[in-house]
Design a protein around this motif. Structure first.
Motif, short mmCIF file in Angstrom:
data_model
loop_
_atom_site.label_atom_id
_atom_site.label_comp_id
_atom_site.label_asym_id
_atom_site.label_seq_id
_atom_site.Cartn_x
_atom_site.Cartn_y
_atom_site.Cartn_z
N VAL A 27 20.92 -23.18 29.29
CA VAL A 27 20.36 -22.11 28.56
C VAL A 27 19.41 -21.22 28.91
O VAL A 27 18.65 -21.69 29.52
CB VAL A 27 20.13 -22.43 27.21
N ARG A 28 20.03 -19.69 29.15
CA ARG A 28 18.75 -18.92 30.07
C ARG A 28 17.69 -18.77 29.27
O ARG A 28 17.60 -18.86 27.96
CB ARG A 28 19.74 -17.69 30.30
N PRO A 29 16.63 -18.38 30.32
CA PRO A 29 15.24 -18.09 29.39
C PRO A 29 15.43 -17.09 28.49
O PRO A 29 16.22 -16.15 28.56
CB PRO A 29 14.25 -17.95 30.51
N GLY A 69 25.60 -9.27 27.06
CA GLY A 69 26.46 -9.00 25.84
C GLY A 69 27.89 -9.51 26.34
O GLY A 69 28.15 -10.47 27.15
N ASN A 70 28.79 -8.97 25.75
CA ASN A 70 30.16 -9.92 26.01
C ASN A 70 30.77 -8.84 27.08
O ASN A 70 31.04 -7.77 27.26
CB ASN A 70 31.12 -9.37 24.80
N VAL A 71 31.16 -9.62 28.26
CA VAL A 71 31.72 -9.02 29.60
C VAL A 71 32.77 -8.33 29.69
O VAL A 71 33.08 -7.27 30.28
CB VAL A 71 31.64 -10.07 30.63
N PHE A 72 33.76 -8.64 28.71
CA PHE A 72 35.17 -8.02 28.46
C PHE A 72 34.67 -6.57 27.94
O PHE A 72 35.38 -5.49 28.37
CB PHE A 72 35.97 -8.93 27.56
N GLU A 73 34.21 -6.37 26.97
CA GLU A 73 33.49 -4.96 26.27
C GLU A 73 32.70 -4.13 27.31
O GLU A 73 32.98 -3.02 27.42
CB GLU A 73 32.61 -5.47 25.05
N GLU A 74 31.99 -4.98 28.06
CA GLU A 74 30.91 -4.07 29.06
C GLU A 74 31.78 -3.62 30.07
O GLU A 74 31.82 -2.41 30.66
CB GLU A 74 29.96 -5.02 29.50
N PRO A 120 34.35 -22.30 34.51
CA PRO A 120 35.15 -22.61 33.58
C PRO A 120 34.74 -21.69 32.12
O PRO A 120 33.72 -21.27 32.15
CB PRO A 120 34.76 -24.12 33.43
N LYS A 121 35.79 -21.90 31.12
CA LYS A 121 35.37 -21.12 29.86
C LYS A 121 34.14 -21.84 29.22
O LYS A 121 33.68 -22.95 29.41
CB LYS A 121 36.53 -21.42 28.93
N CYS A 122 33.28 -20.89 28.77
CA CYS A 122 32.13 -21.25 28.34
C CYS A 122 31.86 -21.10 26.66
O CYS A 122 32.24 -19.81 26.37
CB CYS A 122 30.91 -20.39 28.94
N PRO A 123 31.56 -22.10 26.06
CA PRO A 123 31.69 -21.92 24.49
C PRO A 123 30.61 -21.15 23.77
O PRO A 123 30.71 -20.54 22.84
CB PRO A 123 31.49 -23.64 23.77
N GLN A 124 29.47 -20.84 24.71
CA GLN A 124 28.39 -20.13 24.53
C GLN A 124 27.95 -18.99 25.74
O GLN A 124 26.99 -19.32 26.08
CB GLN A 124 27.20 -21.04 23.86
N PRO A 125 28.94 -18.26 25.96
CA PRO A 125 28.76 -17.18 27.03
C PRO A 125 27.52 -16.22 27.02
O PRO A 125 26.94 -16.05 27.97
CB PRO A 125 30.00 -16.43 27.19
N GLU A 126 27.12 -16.21 25.83
CA GLU A 126 25.94 -15.24 25.28
C GLU A 126 24.61 -16.04 26.00
O GLU A 126 23.51 -15.45 25.77
CB GLU A 126 26.05 -14.93 23.92
N LEU A 127 24.60 -17.32 26.14
CA LEU A 127 23.28 -18.15 26.58
C LEU A 127 23.49 -18.48 27.88
O LEU A 127 22.46 -18.97 28.50
CB LEU A 127 23.40 -19.25 25.61
#
Length: 356
Positions: free
Chosen positions: A25-27, A35-40, A220-227
């Motif tokens: 988890v990032r600081p 944000g969501n990378v696909f939307e961005e 790999p796929k990440c269950p909480q990519p926003e973190l």
């Protein structure tokens, strides 16, 4: 101190966890910009990473050639990163390199572990995962495969993947062609500083000494990519970095105070100017801060080739021609090895005493 092999992120990802371990988890201060990378990637407004068409880089028509080279120089000075198209490396070869890398990572983890590196003993080539670094204690959401691919006489073939069978041939040929492309780019960047054509190539070690290190990044796929981040924010220490990817977005650049998501441009190679060229050019060419995002829907793979000068043989410092009374040297003299240490441990150095 014995360092245990980091558990593979791929294992975590496929274990069905809903929440990522806290060390990924990032600081807090970073989380506001995730944000969501696909939307961005779909956003059309705001600055976009430049696309440079190299078709005319060696044109016989001097006006056409100069225009192409000027655009490359402008992108190197303004952004320090660009999508290169018509770069001269065939789609077929690039496709083979990607298929070979994907096939390696598609093997069971037990197979890949046969190629595991051992960072504790300094054996950095091979299959690995990021160990917590001293400054942040954070882990990155990626596994990787790292090895030297050029010059050919410096390679350690014992750690090259035996499966798939095309891996060695495709990767070797790609490295050879990329080395030629690096010479071409360095020539243009040299001329852009008002130097003779071969100067930057010579300053980074020339054909004998410039090392091409490939790092295949597997996110790999990440269950909480926003973190989480696949790769935390950094600038490359290399002279140049060339990147292929599997058309899943993830690269973000810190440009004019904001994170900009790079588009996925078909048949392109992303190129970064690294710290080495930024130092030699006295900051005229930029080494841009960038990071790698992850997502929960798709595995992202990228193939980064870092063109690095020899560790001890060359003193990196602004070239005399780039320094003047109005533009004093911005960087202290260092070997490449000292620069790596400086980046790892964020040592403060002064122009008077670069050893501190």
């Amino acid at each position: 101190m014995v360092t245990t092999v980091a558990s593979r992120v791929e294992s975590l990802s496929s274990s069905g966890i809903q929440a990522i371990p806290k060390e990924y988890v990032r600081p807090e201060e970073e989380l506001t910009s995730m944000g969501n990378v696909f939307e961005e990637e779909k956003k059309e407004e705001g600055p976009q990473v430049p696309t440079i068409d190299l078709r005319d880089i060696d044109s016989k028509d001097s006006e056409v050639r100069d225009k192409c080279r000027e655009e490359l120089k402008k992108a190197a000075m303004g952004w320090g990163v660009m999508h290169l198209v018509n770069h001269g490396i065939s789609d077929d070869l690039i496709d083979r390199v990607k298929k070979a890398g994907e096939a390696f990572f598609n093997q069971p983890i037990e197979e890949k572990e046969k190629y595991a590196n051992d960072q504790a003993t300094g054996q950095i080539q091979g299959y690995g995962s990021k160990l917590a670094n001293n400054t942040s204690g954070q882990l990155e959401w990626e596994d990787y495969f790292f090895h030297l691919v050029y010059p050919e006489d410096k390679r350690d073939m014992s750690i090259w993947p035996k499966t798939p069978s095309d891996y060695t041939e495709a990767t070797s040929e790609y490295a050879r062609q990329l080395r030629d492309l690096a010479t071409k780019i360095l020539s243009v960047l040299s001329l852009g500083l008002g130097l003779e054509e071969g100067r930057l190539e010579k300053e980074v070690g020339g054909l004998e000494e410039l090392l091409l290190q490939m790092k295949i990044n597997y996110y790999p796929k990440c269950p909480q990519p926003e973190l989480a981040l696949g790769v935390e924010a950094h600038t490359d220490i290399s002279a140049l970095t060339f990147i292929l990817h599997n058309m899943v977005p993830g690269l973000q650049l810190f440009y004019e105070g904001k994170w900009v998501t790079a588009k996925c441009v078909p048949n392109s190679i992303i190129m970064h100017i690294g710290d080495t060229i930024e130092i030699l050019s006295n900051g005229k060419y930029k080494s841009i801060l960038h990071r790698g995002k992850v997502n929960k829907e798709k595995v992202r793979i990228s193939w980064a080739v870092f063109c690095e000068p020899p560790k001890e043989k060359i003193i990196l410092k602004p070239l005399p021609e780039t320094v003047s009374e109005t533009e004093p040297a911005q960087f202290p003299p260092r070997t490449f090895q000292q620069h790596i240490h400086y980046k790892l441990f964020k040592k403060t150095q002064t122009l008077e005493d670069p050893t501190k």
